[in-house]
Design an enzyme around this catalytic site. Structure first.
Site, PDB file in Angstrom:
ATOM      1  N   HIS A   1      -0.218  -3.535 -10.136  1.00  0.00           N
ATOM      2  CA  HIS A   1      -0.804  -2.231  -9.781  1.00  0.00           C
ATOM      3  C   HIS A   1      -1.819  -2.397  -8.649  1.00  0.00           C
ATOM      4  O   HIS A   1      -1.772  -1.709  -7.628  1.00  0.00           O
ATOM      5  CB  HIS A   1      -1.483  -1.624 -11.013  1.00  0.00           C
ATOM      6  CG  HIS A   1      -2.231  -0.350 -10.759  1.00  0.00           C
ATOM      7  ND1 HIS A   1      -1.745   0.888 -11.094  1.00  0.00           N
ATOM      8  CD2 HIS A   1      -3.444  -0.124 -10.185  1.00  0.00           C
ATOM      9  CE1 HIS A   1      -2.611   1.831 -10.737  1.00  0.00           C
ATOM     10  NE2 HIS A   1      -3.655   1.238 -10.190  1.00  0.00           N
ATOM     11  N   GLU A   2      -2.731  -3.339  -8.819  1.00  0.00           N
ATOM     12  CA  GLU A   2      -3.785  -3.527  -7.806  1.00  0.00           C
ATOM     13  C   GLU A   2      -3.197  -4.004  -6.472  1.00  0.00           C
ATOM     14  O   GLU A   2      -3.673  -3.633  -5.405  1.00  0.00           O
ATOM     15  CB  GLU A   2      -4.834  -4.515  -8.318  1.00  0.00           C
ATOM     16  CG  GLU A   2      -5.567  -4.041  -9.559  1.00  0.00           C
ATOM     17  CD  GLU A   2      -6.190  -2.649  -9.414  1.00  0.00           C
ATOM     18  OE1 GLU A   2      -6.210  -1.896 -10.399  1.00  0.00           O
ATOM     19  OE2 GLU A   2      -6.628  -2.299  -8.301  1.00  0.00           O
TER      20      GLU A   2
ATOM     21  N   HIS B   1      -2.172  -1.113  -4.507  1.00  0.00           N
ATOM     22  CA  HIS B   1      -3.283  -0.559  -3.701  1.00  0.00           C
ATOM     23  C   HIS B   1      -3.514  -1.413  -2.465  1.00  0.00           C
ATOM     24  O   HIS B   1      -3.651  -0.900  -1.354  1.00  0.00           O
ATOM     25  CB  HIS B   1      -4.570  -0.512  -4.534  1.00  0.00           C
ATOM     26  CG  HIS B   1      -4.587   0.519  -5.609  1.00  0.00           C
ATOM     27  ND1 HIS B   1      -4.099   1.787  -5.448  1.00  0.00           N
ATOM     28  CD2 HIS B   1      -5.045   0.455  -6.878  1.00  0.00           C
ATOM     29  CE1 HIS B   1      -4.258   2.481  -6.568  1.00  0.00           C
ATOM     30  NE2 HIS B   1      -4.810   1.704  -7.462  1.00  0.00           N
TER      31      HIS B   1
ATOM     32  N   HIS C   1      -2.605   6.353  -6.259  1.00  0.00           N
ATOM     33  CA  HIS C   1      -2.102   6.562  -7.617  1.00  0.00           C
ATOM     34  C   HIS C   1      -0.927   7.546  -7.631  1.00  0.00           C
ATOM     35  O   HIS C   1      -0.862   8.477  -6.841  1.00  0.00           O
ATOM     36  CB  HIS C   1      -3.231   7.059  -8.523  1.00  0.00           C
ATOM     37  CG  HIS C   1      -4.145   5.940  -8.923  1.00  0.00           C
ATOM     38  ND1 HIS C   1      -5.491   6.112  -9.169  1.00  0.00           N
ATOM     39  CD2 HIS C   1      -3.912   4.607  -9.074  1.00  0.00           C
ATOM     40  CE1 HIS C   1      -6.043   4.959  -9.480  1.00  0.00           C
ATOM     41  NE2 HIS C   1      -5.106   4.011  -9.426  1.00  0.00           N
TER      42      HIS C   1
END
Lengths: 80, 427
Positions: free
Chosen positions: B115-116, B119, B125
């Site tokens: 997930h990170e 980014h 998101h």
């Protein structure tokens, strides 16, 4: 059940931290009830919760879930 | 999905600055490396680890205090991690979380890291609560994979992964295989080494293991020798046994009192595990397609194991000779092969068993000559392969593609591209 001030503050802090409420530049922090309701609706919709605009138990539970520290782009108003 | 930024280049370096204490560094590294692979599998991105100096993406763990990050964490729960968008590259995890892998307990490091990294690569998101890029952690999922929205977002930033870009990457790509500083043992000579293990692996490829090296055996010659850890990341050399089960697609490797499980070349979460229901230091292992069971061998005994059921081992080990008639004790390797027969290897010889698990007439025969193509220059008929070849003792790579040429799963990851190189060269 009326919300305690601490609960309400925690919820407003959450909505602020994750981009559902925008800290206005020119006026002091306190938000109108309409702003908070609109922010809650945006959060509830993005979380696939019943959209009531009220800080109900399901919404508070969702706010306690572990998550990423980055903001959410789900309130069109603040996103702009 | 939401796009927050993008890198102007697609070949990025990364550095792991520190690791959490709640999980072994080996597992933590494997989780972080896999997190990169989720993205490099679906977009023309490559990630190369550097051990020192500057890196595009820097992963680290800190708590409520951090000398380098103004965005401190809040203890266990609530905020798990955060990351900067391109082209800043910092990715921070809350060291106070209970980071885990392969369990529903705690917080799964691999999924949060993926997930990170989303980014750090430019994604915001997602509105899909089941997408990786959803803001709230949806918990451990054993067969995790990216949501279509995640794939659409990263491909909106960097395009799709196409054969051309894969070719291009082949030249450019340095795999996400961190430099294992362990010096490999001496390279074995397939013509004179006693085997550690033999395996009929996925896509019908025959693998021979010796020391720190593995090579493929084909009808026309031997593949090049590769370090075992270059193919199966995290696997040590000097293995005791290896077995692939077409029933589960699992490959199990055994060494000492440990067992490793891979699916193709990717270690299954939660492995290696301790061997605690059969004896350690096994000699050999094979999968028998007639009853779809795995057989493990040690000394004069064997265990029969059903991978998908709770096996009662209380009546094991049983004598090998009771079931495999005519084979020696303490085999060095064993396998069921494509011809429907079972093979046992020991020293320089091998035994071939028929479907009744009885050694056939004329065995044992010589491994080097009949399996490893190590024979004198004069042409001889090769009873195992039925073909006349006059190969040499060195490993010549044939250009004729094997009918069993593997079609690795579409999701190529850097390690797979190593495998591509091997398999195409071998074939």
């Amino acid at each position: 059940r009326a919300l305690g001030p601490a609960e309400e503050k925690a919820a407003v802090d959450y909505l602020l931290q994750y981009g559902y409420l925008q800290k206005p530049l020119e006026v002091p922090d306190d938000f109108s009830p309409e702003d908070i309701m609109e922010a809650l609706r945006a959060f509830q919709e993005a979380s696939e919760l019943p959209v009531s605009g009220q800080l109900d138990e399901a919404t508070k539970a969702r706010m306690r879930q572990p998550r990423c520290g980055l903001e959410d782009p789900f309130n069109q108003k603040t996103l702009k | 999905y939401l796009l927050l930024g993008r890198w102007r280049k697609k070949h990025l370096t990364f550095r792991i600055l520190n690791l959490p204490s709640s999980i072994s560094s080996y597992k933590a590294r494997a989780a972080l490396l896999q997190a990169f692979r989720y993205w490099s599998n679906v977009a023309p991105l490559t990630f190369r680890e550097v051990q020192a100096g500057w890196a595009d993406i820097r992963l680290s763990f800190h708590g409520r205090q951090s000398p380098t990050c103004s965005n401190t964490f809040d203890g266990p729960g609530k905020v798990l991690a955060h990351a900067d968008i391109p082209e800043l590259g910092s990715v921070h995890f809350d060291e106070d979380e209970f980071w885990t892998e392969g369990t529903y307990r705690g917080v799964n490091l691999r999924i949060i890291a993926a997930h990170e990294l989303g980014h750090a690569l430019g994604l915001g998101h997602s509105r899909y609560t089941q997408a990786l890029m959803a803001p709230v952690y949806a918990g451990y999922r054993p067969y995790f994979k990216l949501h279509p929205d995640d794939v659409a977002g990263i491909q909106a930033l960097y395009g799709k992964k196409t054969p051309e870009t894969e070719d291009e990457e082949e030249e450019m790509e340095v795999p996400i295989v961190s430099p294992v500083p362990i010096e490999p043992g001496p390279m074995p000579n397939p013509c004179s080494s006693e085997l550690d293990a033999m395996m009929l692996g996925p896509h019908g490829k025959t693998y021979a293991f010796k020391g720190d090296y593995v090579w493929t055996v084909t009808n026309t010659g031997l593949g090049p020798l590769f370090r075992i850890s270059a193919l199966w990341e995290g696997l040590p050399g000097n293995l005791d046994a290896a077995v692939y089960s077409p029933r589960t697609q699992w490959i199990h490797f055994f060494k000492g009192n440990k067992v490793w499980r891979y699916i193709n070349f990717r270690m299954a979460p939660g492995f290696p595990k301790k061997l605690n229901r059969v004896e350690p230091n096994l000699d050999a292992a094979l999968y028998w397609p007639l009853n779809q069971k795995v057989f493990l061998f040690k000394g004069s005994g064997y265990w029969q194991w059903d991978e998908l059921a709770q096996t009662d081992f209380s009546r094991y080990p049983k004598p090998i000779k009771e079931l495999f008639t005519g084979v020696p004790d303490q085999p060095s390797a064993a396998m069921s092969w494509r011809d429907g027969r079972v093979y046992f290897f020991k020293g320089k010889e091998y035994w071939r068993l028929n479907r009744q698990l009885r050694v056939e007439k004329g065995y044992p025969q010589n491994i080097a000559r009949n399996w490893m193509h190590c024979r004198p220059q004069t042409p001889v008929t090769n009873p195992s392969f039925g073909a006349t070849t006059s190969s040499t003792t060195d490993t010549t790579l044939e250009s004729t593609p094997s009918a069993m040429a593997p079609t690795l799963n579409q999701e190529h990851s850097p390690t797979d591209s190593i495998v591509d190189t091997i398999l195409s060269a071998t074939d």
